[in-house]
Write a protein that holds these residues in place. Structure first.
Motif, PDB file in Angstrom:
ATOM      1  N   ALA A 270     -15.543  -8.028 -58.870  1.00  0.00           N
ATOM      2  CA  ALA A 270     -15.735  -8.784 -57.640  1.00  0.00           C
ATOM      3  C   ALA A 270     -15.675  -7.867 -56.429  1.00  0.00           C
ATOM      4  O   ALA A 270     -16.400  -8.046 -55.452  1.00  0.00           O
ATOM      5  N   LEU A 271     -14.801  -6.847 -56.493  1.00  0.00           N
ATOM      6  CA  LEU A 271     -14.739  -5.863 -55.407  1.00  0.00           C
ATOM      7  C   LEU A 271     -16.103  -5.213 -55.229  1.00  0.00           C
ATOM      8  O   LEU A 271     -16.597  -5.038 -54.119  1.00  0.00           O
TER       9      LEU A 271
ATOM     10  N   ILE B  35     -22.754  -7.858 -51.401  1.00  0.00           N
ATOM     11  CA  ILE B  35     -23.057  -8.875 -50.403  1.00  0.00           C
ATOM     12  C   ILE B  35     -23.571  -8.207 -49.143  1.00  0.00           C
ATOM     13  O   ILE B  35     -24.488  -8.681 -48.495  1.00  0.00           O
ATOM     14  N   LYS B  36     -22.931  -7.082 -48.818  1.00  0.00           N
ATOM     15  CA  LYS B  36     -23.241  -6.470 -47.539  1.00  0.00           C
ATOM     16  C   LYS B  36     -24.447  -5.544 -47.620  1.00  0.00           C
ATOM     17  O   LYS B  36     -25.276  -5.523 -46.731  1.00  0.00           O
TER      18      LYS B  36
ATOM     19  N   LEU C  69     -17.590  -2.009 -47.378  1.00  0.00           N
ATOM     20  CA  LEU C  69     -17.165  -3.322 -46.905  1.00  0.00           C
ATOM     21  C   LEU C  69     -16.731  -3.247 -45.453  1.00  0.00           C
ATOM     22  O   LEU C  69     -16.791  -4.234 -44.728  1.00  0.00           O
TER      23      LEU C  69
ATOM     24  N   THR D 133     -22.286  -5.098 -41.264  1.00  0.00           N
ATOM     25  CA  THR D 133     -23.437  -5.452 -42.101  1.00  0.00           C
ATOM     26  C   THR D 133     -24.757  -5.072 -41.431  1.00  0.00           C
ATOM     27  O   THR D 133     -25.682  -4.617 -42.088  1.00  0.00           O
TER      28      THR D 133
ATOM     29  N   ARG E 281     -27.637  -2.814 -43.308  1.00  0.00           N
ATOM     30  CA  ARG E 281     -28.913  -3.401 -43.697  1.00  0.00           C
ATOM     31  C   ARG E 281     -30.066  -2.882 -42.849  1.00  0.00           C
ATOM     32  O   ARG E 281     -31.189  -3.331 -42.997  1.00  0.00           O
TER      33      ARG E 281
ATOM     34  N   ALA F 106     -24.612 -12.360 -61.667  1.00  0.00           N
ATOM     35  CA  ALA F 106     -24.328 -13.320 -60.611  1.00  0.00           C
ATOM     36  C   ALA F 106     -24.032 -12.615 -59.302  1.00  0.00           C
ATOM     37  O   ALA F 106     -23.366 -11.595 -59.278  1.00  0.00           O
ATOM     38  N   VAL F 107     -24.515 -13.179 -58.240  1.00  0.00           N
ATOM     39  CA  VAL F 107     -24.217 -12.661 -56.921  1.00  0.00           C
ATOM     40  C   VAL F 107     -23.389 -13.718 -56.233  1.00  0.00           C
ATOM     41  O   VAL F 107     -23.762 -14.883 -56.190  1.00  0.00           O
ATOM     42  N   PRO F 108     -22.231 -13.341 -55.750  1.00  0.00           N
ATOM     43  CA  PRO F 108     -21.311 -14.364 -55.306  1.00  0.00           C
ATOM     44  C   PRO F 108     -21.837 -15.248 -54.195  1.00  0.00           C
ATOM     45  O   PRO F 108     -21.709 -16.451 -54.249  1.00  0.00           O
ATOM     46  N   LEU F 109     -22.356 -14.712 -53.170  1.00  0.00           N
ATOM     47  CA  LEU F 109     -22.734 -15.590 -52.085  1.00  0.00           C
ATOM     48  C   LEU F 109     -23.629 -14.840 -51.135  1.00  0.00           C
ATOM     49  O   LEU F 109     -24.145 -13.796 -51.446  1.00  0.00           O
ATOM     50  N   GLY F 110     -23.788 -15.393 -49.979  1.00  0.00           N
ATOM     51  CA  GLY F 110     -24.677 -14.757 -49.017  1.00  0.00           C
ATOM     52  C   GLY F 110     -26.043 -15.368 -49.196  1.00  0.00           C
ATOM     53  O   GLY F 110     -26.292 -16.089 -50.149  1.00  0.00           O
TER      54      GLY F 110
END
Lengths: 434, 461
Positions: free
Chosen positions: B250-251, B257-258, B302, B306, B310, B438-442
């Motif tokens: 998860a880390l 995510i970023k 992290l 962001t 990006r 799986a990609v957690p979110l965003g």
């Protein structure tokens, strides 16, 4: 960390770690327990010096066994319930020893205490040499509980009453079992009382924690104590090294489990720190909220797995902010509009679901911004702790800042914050700040 | 059933027949034995019920509930039977429990029968070995140092029979049927070790001693409690460890995510770092640590805004400075994780260069921690061999040439040589690793951007 002392972390580690760290002066309970242990020891030693040692071979074998068992403290994992289970099992076995290879023993309760103390002291030498004193509370507990078991068993055995009534059969084994359960219960009460005196946490959750630990390593210690007492009666002293192996295995398993739990906790704490490093929250925020939540949870009577859940949820409550492109000023989510707070909470829940912690933690994180009546207790606590940390400005607000923050929380008890949680927080803060 | 090859069927049938032959005499001579008292029926029945009672609860586990205890938890009961009863009777003790216990796969009937047969044979062998070495049948007052010899030999025989039988079924079924169910103690290949069986043997001996003593079977149960607890805690340990690994992942995903381009990069850098470290013959524990160093090397991203991560196109000096803070951020995040050990220094220093012109501290040569030098090479290699938004992936050969060109100034030549040798031997796949589905979110990603990684490596390095 602006508050004067830490609240203690980790469900299991907290009580034990706090033994030494706590600045509190030993209270009446602690002193009474120590005095009682010393009195019992002195009486036992005097009796042994006056009467001589009965069956010195047995005494020596058990003494050495206990001393070797105590050495296991060397590799103790912080927060371990019973760092020297072999020592404890050996001591109990000696207290309940009625025969050795078919020969009746007659060592009596006083000699049991004397041998246990001698074994524990010899076993403590390496620790003292390394500069760590023996954990006095542990030694006092050991003396008192073993004394209890010995006083219950030895007089009955020496007088022949036990043989007369139960004989050498299954009834005898059952009697030992009942005696050990009683001893374990006494030990749990004693341990909880000592922790209560040392930490000021409420007594009942502490006792529940102790009783739960009894089902773990505690029951293995008791069973091994009974097995060794019976096996020595049948097979002689050779049974000591052979019959301790399953317990040794149990201890190793518990240690590995404790180690991986500790590591896991560190990783979760680091994940929580990500928001701080990223500048979304103030430094130390997650850690402070976790510590405060745990203290409040304890105050409200939570224990064991509930505390672990609370801690993990509190550590990760802000993780949803990682998905924000622009940080909230100072990370103070409690001053955002409710809808925005809820959105961040939902995002956080989604992250937490990926991390392998129980789903209940994710639920707490998701619901942290809901009105308190819709929340589980853990989420109510996290919400209050989080808001307090935001309002009190995190570090060094002092008593004035704390009071102002509490006042603001009390104003919010209509909808956002549960009044009971806020009052528990007030009690915790009072203890810490005064 | 159709999935079982004929060879395996024949083999299983043969084993079952052997087991029947071993245990048969008891059943055949039941009336006679009952009269003469040659078979201690009460003990046998009690042990069989005890074993079945131990195995049953696992069967009624709700789906999805974690396994409470692992395989082999209740073997001491069988070994105690082997030490207490005549071989034929001991063989029968295993049967009800093995037939009733939980099975994991579809041909449940075959699995149950197979398990009963193999445990019966193993118990029978253990009992015979115990007898051969003069073990006392009902050890009333065992002669202690010597009593250990037949008991341990019995446990070893038990272990050997199980190993041989399982090897046979694996050979005949060719992995189609991992028949050994959870109640069976068998080891997955590679973890077969007689040590646990020796401990089971000791526990079995203890159970047998107390069982035969005046204190009776009840006291024998006390022996099983610590064994059971130990296995239970062990299962908990494995669960907790799996959860921990998920958290580490998860880390890494939090970085994803970023920085959308680094998908799969971290896992691959971990893999390449292990290749290099193994080539340098590092110890097994250090390999694990270097893998974590590779996986987590960019965790500090992290801390980088962001928007900067990006950004398409060239970076301003200000933005570059912000990105160059990521090793320090990463170190700040993981420094509390004790087990990462050397990996923490690697995370801090993976952008140092051999000539001292790297960041954050400008260390040179061997001042740079060894793991950091490993990760630096792995990082650059994967950055070059994976596709970025602004360029296509380069072939492995070209990337290695580039690394060799920079060896000495940017990279440690030793690590570069190790990577070259390792790739000659094992090859390299640039595919995204499977466990990152799986990609957690965003916001949803446009497409699966095939890895990329360390864009900074090329932009800033």
């Amino acid at each position: 960390m602006g508050l004067p002392i830490s609240y203690g972390q980790g469900d299991r580690s907290a009580p034990v770690e706090s033994h030494g760290a706590r600045a509190r002066r030993p209270s009446g309970v602690v002193r009474a327990v120590h005095v009682a242990a010393v009195a019992v020891t002195v009486a036992a030693l005097t009796w042994v010096v006056a009467h001589g040692v009965a069956q010195p071979g047995n005494a020596l074998a058990f003494g050495v066994f206990i001393a070797v068992g105590e050495l296991a403290r060397w590799w103790a994992v912080p927060g371990e319930r019973e760092p020297a289970p072999l020592g404890a099992a050996g001591a109990l076995a000696y207290a309940l020893l009625g025969e050795c290879a078919g020969e009746p023993t007659g060592h009596g309760a006083f000699q049991v205490v004397a041998v246990v103390v001698a074994g524990a002291l010899v076993g403590a030498v390496p620790h003292v040499a390394r500069g760590q004193g023996p954990a006095l509370d542990h030694v006092a507990r050991r003396v008192l509980t073993v004394g209890f078991a010995a006083v219950c068993f030895q007089p009955l055995h020496v007088s022949g009453e036990l043989d007369l009534r139960l004989g050498q059969g299954p009834g005898y084994a059952l009697f030992l079992l009942v005696l050990l359960v009683l001893t374990a219960l006494c030990d749990a009460v004693l341990a909880a009382a000592l922790l209560r005196a040392r930490t000021g946490h409420p007594f009942r959750p502490l006792l529940r924690d102790e009783l739960r630990a009894l089902l773990g390593i505690g029951s293995a210690v008791c069973a091994t104590g009974a097995v060794m007492a019976l096996a020595v009666a049948v097979a002689g002293l050779w049974a000591l090294p052979v019959f301790c192996i399953p317990l040794l295995l149990t201890q190793l398993s518990f240690r590995r489990y404790a180690a991986v739990r500790a590591t896991y906790r560190q990783t979760i704490a680091s994940l929580a720190r990500a928001t701080e490093v990223a500048g979304y929250t103030r430094p130390g925020h997650a850690h402070r909220v976790a510590a405060l939540s745990m203290a409040v949870g304890r105050e409200m009577g939570l224990c064991g797995p509930d505390l672990t859940l609370l801690e993990h949820a509190a550590l990760m409550h802000d993780i949803g902010q990682l998905s924000l492109v622009d940080p909230v000023p100072e990370g103070a989510t409690s001053s955002l509009p409710a809808a925005e707070q809820r959105r961040i909470a939902l995002l956080g829940g989604a992250v937490v679901r990926q991390t392998g912690v129980p789903a209940a933690v994710a639920v707490v994180v998701e619901q942290q911004a809901d009105p308190y009546r819709d929340q589980p207790l853990a989420a109510r606590i996290v919400r209050v702790a989080n808001a307090y940390d935001d309002l009190a400005g995190g570090s060094g607000a002092g008593a004035g800042g704390a009071l102002t923050a509490l006042e603001r929380l009390r104003l919010g008890t209509g909808c956002d914050y549960q009044p009971e949680v806020v009052e528990a927080l007030a009690r915790v803060l009072k203890r810490v700040l005064v | 059933m159709t999935a079982i090859p004929t060879a395996a069927r024949v083999y299983i049938l043969a084993v079952v027949l052997c087991a029947a032959a071993a245990a048969g005499p008891v059943v055949a001579v039941t009336p006679l034995a009952a009269i003469t008292g040659a078979v201690p029926w009460p003990s046998m029945l009690l042990l069989a019920v005890l074993y079945a009672g131990c195995e049953l609860p696992a069967r009624y586990r709700r789906a999805g509930e974690p396994v409470r205890v692992g395989a082999g938890t209740f073997l001491p009961v069988l070994l105690a039977a082997a030490f207490l009863l005549p071989p034929t009777a001991a063989a029968l003790v295993a049967v009800p429990g093995a037939l009733l216990g939980r099975v994991d796969g579809p041909p449940a009937g075959v699995r149950r029968i197979w398990r009963a047969a193999r445990l019966a044979l193993a118990t029978w062998a253990a009992a015979h070995t115990y007898l051969l070495l003069d073990g006392e049948r009902t050890p009333v007052a065992p002669d202690f140092p010597y009593a250990l010899v037949p008991a341990l030999a019995g446990a070893l025989a038990f272990f050997l029979v199980l190993t041989v039988l399982d090897a046979g079924v694996r050979a005949t079924a060719e992995g189609v049927l991992p028949l050994a169910g959870p109640g069976a103690s068998t080891p997955t290949p590679g973890s077969a070790s007689p040590a646990p069986h020796c401990v089971h043997g000791l526990a079995g001996l203890m159970t047998a001693v107390l069982w035969g003593s005046p204190y009776g079977p009840l006291s024998a149960l006390f022996v099983l409690l610590p064994m059971y607890l130990s296995c239970w805690v062990f299962a908990q340990y494995h669960r907790e460890r799996a959860a921990h690994q998920a958290t580490i992942r998860a880390l890494v995903q939090a970085v994803d995510i970023k920085d959308r381009y680094t998908r799969g990069h971290s896992e691959r850098v971990g893999r390449a770092s292990v290749l290099i470290a193994r080539e340098l013959s590092m110890a097994e524990e250090r390999l694990e640590i270097v893998r974590f160093a590779g996986i987590l090397h960019d965790v500090g991203k992290l801390g980088v805004p962001t928007r900067v991560l990006r950004k398409e196109g060239p970076l301003t000096p200000e933005e570059r400075r912000v990105i160059e803070l990521h090793p320090e951020y990463g170190h700040e995040m993981v420094r509390g994780i004790g087990f990462l050990g050397e990996a923490r220094a690697a995370i801090l220093h993976h952008h140092e260069r051999m000539d001292g012109s790297g960041y954050p501290y400008g260390l040179a040569g061997t001042q740079i921690p060894e793991f950091a030098r490993v990760v630096a090479v792995a990082d650059a290699f994967d950055a070059m061999t994976s596709t970025r938004s602004y360029r296509r992936a380069r072939p492995v050969r070209v990337a290695l040439e580039e690394l060799e060109r920079c060896a000495g100034t940017q990279f440690d030549p030793r690590m570069v040589r190790a990577l070259v040798r390792a790739l000659e031997r094992h090859g390299w796949q640039t595919a995204v690793t499977s466990d990152e589905t799986a990609v957690p979110l965003g916001p949803p990603r446009p497409t699966e951007a095939p890895g990329s990684g360390a864009s900074h490596q090329l932009r800033t390095g």
